[in-house]
Design a protein around this motif. Structure first.
Motif, PDB file in Angstrom:
ATOM      1  N   PRO A 127       0.800  -1.221   0.000  1.00  0.00           N
ATOM      2  CA  PRO A 127       0.000   0.000   0.000  1.00  0.00           C
ATOM      3  C   PRO A 127       0.838   1.280   0.000  1.00  0.00           C
ATOM      4  O   PRO A 127       0.488   2.256  -0.673  1.00  0.00           O
ATOM      5  N   VAL A 128       1.948   1.284   0.731  1.00  0.00           N
ATOM      6  CA  VAL A 128       2.812   2.472   0.764  1.00  0.00           C
ATOM      7  C   VAL A 128       3.377   2.766  -0.620  1.00  0.00           C
ATOM      8  O   VAL A 128       3.470   3.924  -1.042  1.00  0.00           O
ATOM      9  N   ASP A 129       3.754   1.715  -1.343  1.00  0.00           N
ATOM     10  CA  ASP A 129       4.333   1.909  -2.669  1.00  0.00           C
ATOM     11  C   ASP A 129       3.294   2.339  -3.701  1.00  0.00           C
ATOM     12  O   ASP A 129       3.600   3.094  -4.626  1.00  0.00           O
ATOM     13  N   VAL A 130       2.076   1.858  -3.564  1.00  0.00           N
ATOM     14  CA  VAL A 130       1.051   2.068  -4.594  1.00  0.00           C
ATOM     15  C   VAL A 130       0.283   3.365  -4.389  1.00  0.00           C
ATOM     16  O   VAL A 130      -0.002   4.098  -5.343  1.00  0.00           O
ATOM     17  N   LEU A 131      -0.051   3.668  -3.133  1.00  0.00           N
ATOM     18  CA  LEU A 131      -0.934   4.806  -2.862  1.00  0.00           C
ATOM     19  C   LEU A 131      -0.124   6.088  -2.705  1.00  0.00           C
ATOM     20  O   LEU A 131       0.046   6.633  -1.602  1.00  0.00           O
ATOM     21  N   THR A 132       0.361   6.587  -3.812  1.00  0.00           N
ATOM     22  CA  THR A 132       1.087   7.848  -3.837  1.00  0.00           C
ATOM     23  C   THR A 132       0.209   8.930  -4.450  1.00  0.00           C
ATOM     24  O   THR A 132      -0.721   8.628  -5.216  1.00  0.00           O
ATOM     25  N   PRO A 133       0.455  10.200  -4.147  1.00  0.00           N
ATOM     26  CA  PRO A 133      -0.338  11.264  -4.768  1.00  0.00           C
ATOM     27  C   PRO A 133      -0.312  11.218  -6.291  1.00  0.00           C
ATOM     28  O   PRO A 133      -1.342  11.445  -6.940  1.00  0.00           O
ATOM     29  N   GLN A 134       0.832  10.896  -6.857  1.00  0.00           N
ATOM     30  CA  GLN A 134       0.947  10.843  -8.315  1.00  0.00           C
ATOM     31  C   GLN A 134       0.061   9.744  -8.897  1.00  0.00           C
ATOM     32  O   GLN A 134      -0.654   9.957  -9.892  1.00  0.00           O
ATOM     33  N   ASN A 135       0.106   8.553  -8.282  1.00  0.00           N
ATOM     34  CA  ASN A 135      -0.713   7.448  -8.781  1.00  0.00           C
ATOM     35  C   ASN A 135      -2.197   7.737  -8.617  1.00  0.00           C
ATOM     36  O   ASN A 135      -3.012   7.414  -9.491  1.00  0.00           O
ATOM     37  N   MET A 136      -2.576   8.329  -7.495  1.00  0.00           N
ATOM     38  CA  MET A 136      -3.985   8.624  -7.258  1.00  0.00           C
ATOM     39  C   MET A 136      -4.520   9.627  -8.285  1.00  0.00           C
ATOM     40  O   MET A 136      -5.616   9.464  -8.822  1.00  0.00           O
ATOM     41  N   GLU A 137      -3.750  10.650  -8.566  1.00  0.00           N
ATOM     42  CA  GLU A 137      -4.223  11.643  -9.533  1.00  0.00           C
ATOM     43  C   GLU A 137      -4.255  11.059 -10.938  1.00  0.00           C
ATOM     44  O   GLU A 137      -5.169  11.351 -11.720  1.00  0.00           O
ATOM     45  N   LEU A 138      -3.283  10.201 -11.266  1.00  0.00           N
ATOM     46  CA  LEU A 138      -3.268   9.577 -12.580  1.00  0.00           C
ATOM     47  C   LEU A 138      -4.494   8.702 -12.804  1.00  0.00           C
ATOM     48  O   LEU A 138      -5.114   8.721 -13.873  1.00  0.00           O
ATOM     49  N   VAL A 139      -4.875   7.942 -11.783  1.00  0.00           N
ATOM     50  CA  VAL A 139      -5.958   6.962 -11.939  1.00  0.00           C
ATOM     51  C   VAL A 139      -7.335   7.590 -11.741  1.00  0.00           C
ATOM     52  O   VAL A 139      -8.278   7.292 -12.483  1.00  0.00           O
ATOM     53  N   TYR A 140      -7.471   8.471 -10.760  1.00  0.00           N
ATOM     54  CA  TYR A 140      -8.788   8.988 -10.406  1.00  0.00           C
ATOM     55  C   TYR A 140      -9.029  10.417 -10.887  1.00  0.00           C
ATOM     56  O   TYR A 140     -10.120  10.964 -10.668  1.00  0.00           O
ATOM     57  N   ALA A 141      -8.028  11.022 -11.517  1.00  0.00           N
ATOM     58  CA  ALA A 141      -8.156  12.385 -12.065  1.00  0.00           C
ATOM     59  C   ALA A 141      -8.562  13.395 -10.997  1.00  0.00           C
ATOM     60  O   ALA A 141      -9.343  14.312 -11.254  1.00  0.00           O
ATOM     61  N   LEU A 142      -8.051  13.203  -9.789  1.00  0.00           N
ATOM     62  CA  LEU A 142      -8.277  14.120  -8.683  1.00  0.00           C
ATOM     63  C   LEU A 142      -6.972  14.306  -7.917  1.00  0.00           C
ATOM     64  O   LEU A 142      -6.247  13.325  -7.687  1.00  0.00           O
ATOM     65  N   PRO A 143      -6.680  15.521  -7.500  1.00  0.00           N
ATOM     66  CA  PRO A 143      -5.533  15.700  -6.612  1.00  0.00           C
ATOM     67  C   PRO A 143      -5.761  14.932  -5.311  1.00  0.00           C
ATOM     68  O   PRO A 143      -6.898  14.799  -4.845  1.00  0.00           O
ATOM     69  N   ALA A 144      -4.681  14.427  -4.738  1.00  0.00           N
ATOM     70  CA  ALA A 144      -4.802  13.639  -3.516  1.00  0.00           C
ATOM     71  C   ALA A 144      -3.666  13.981  -2.554  1.00  0.00           C
ATOM     72  O   ALA A 144      -2.539  14.246  -2.977  1.00  0.00           O
ATOM     73  N   ARG A 145      -3.979  13.945  -1.283  1.00  0.00           N
ATOM     74  CA  ARG A 145      -2.982  14.098  -0.228  1.00  0.00           C
ATOM     75  C   ARG A 145      -2.847  12.754   0.476  1.00  0.00           C
ATOM     76  O   ARG A 145      -3.848  12.146   0.862  1.00  0.00           O
TER      77      ARG A 145
END
Length: 259
Positions: A227-245
């Protein structure tokens, strides 16, 4: 072990999965995340043997999955679909006992013990005397989860690899039962050495209860790992098209923001 290499799958002319490499390990929960249409349910269907791949390799115990007969496959894996419909007004215990169908050698006592255990694990013991069609949607989901548990737990050959596939199993559950179901799944993966593949939409619940995550977008792997490796702000924005913290304490916590 169930493995894929270069897996592709088409629905009509559309390529839904493209180049998926994956190993589903015993004793581990793999959570699959992605936006709507990412290919999560299609991947589950291919790995469960319900849909044939268009290309690449899918193997179970180093044998092509397409060579497994349905009856043999039913003794190695159980599937909980997104919505399990049932048109007959059976009792709850009768529905759960359907999970034992691939195992005609089970005695009535063994079947009853498995059903009782599955009811407890699904927090559905109080529903045991009810009729299935009289239950709410969330209650039916818990009963169907118990049915899948009976099927995957009935196989007791020493050292045999077993798989549990869950497609959005918490979508109709209240918060308490969401946590109870995921807690039961992770505990069973350890205790019974089950390989679990679970499709989820809640990234924070996935971070808390899954050992590894597979993040999909347009049928391709964006990230695969802890989860630490996958759930990054960059990956979240790429997949869900939303900024993420993303903050990390014991596990990552994701907060999505409107742009």
């Amino acid at each position: 072990m169930l493995s894929t290499r270069g897996l592709t799958c088409h629905r009509g002319t559309r390529r839904v999965l493209d180049g998926i490499d994956l190993d589903l390990h015993a004793g581990e929960v793999l959570g699959v995340l992605g936006a709507n249409g990412a290919g999560k349910t299609t991947l589950l269907a291919v790995l469960a043997g319900e849909l044939e791949a268009s290309g690449g390799a899918v193997t179970l115990d180093a044998r092509p999955l397409r060579e497994w007969k349905p009856a043999a496959l039913a003794r190695r894996r159980a599937v909980l679909p997104q919505s399990a419909s049932l048109g007959f007004d059976l009792s709850v215990r009768e529905v759960i006992a359907m999970g034992a169908y691939p195992f005609p050698e089970l005695s009535p006592d063994d079947e009853a013990a498995l059903t009782a255990r599955a009811l407890r694990l699904a927090d559905a013991t109080a529903l045991g005397t009810r009729r299935y069609l009289g239950l709410s949607g969330g209650e039916q989901q818990r009963v169907q989860f118990a049915r899948a548990l009976v099927q995957v737990l009935a196989a007791r050959a020493p050292g045999q690899y077993r798989m549990l596939f869950l497609d959005e199993p918490i979508s109709s559950l209240d918060p308490r039962h969401q946590l109870l179901l995921l807690q039961a799944v992770r505990a069973l993966s350890r205790e019974e050495d089950l390989a679990v593949f679970v499709v989820l939409h809640d990234v924070n619940l996935a971070a808390r209860w899954c050992d590894r995550l597979l993040l999909l977008s347009n049928g391709r792997t964006v990230a695969h790992g802890t989860p630490v490796d996958v759930l990054t702000p960059q990956n979240m924005e790429l997949v869900y098209a939303l900024p993420a913290r993303v903050t990390v304490e014991d596990v990552p916590s994701v907060t999505f923001c409107l742009p």
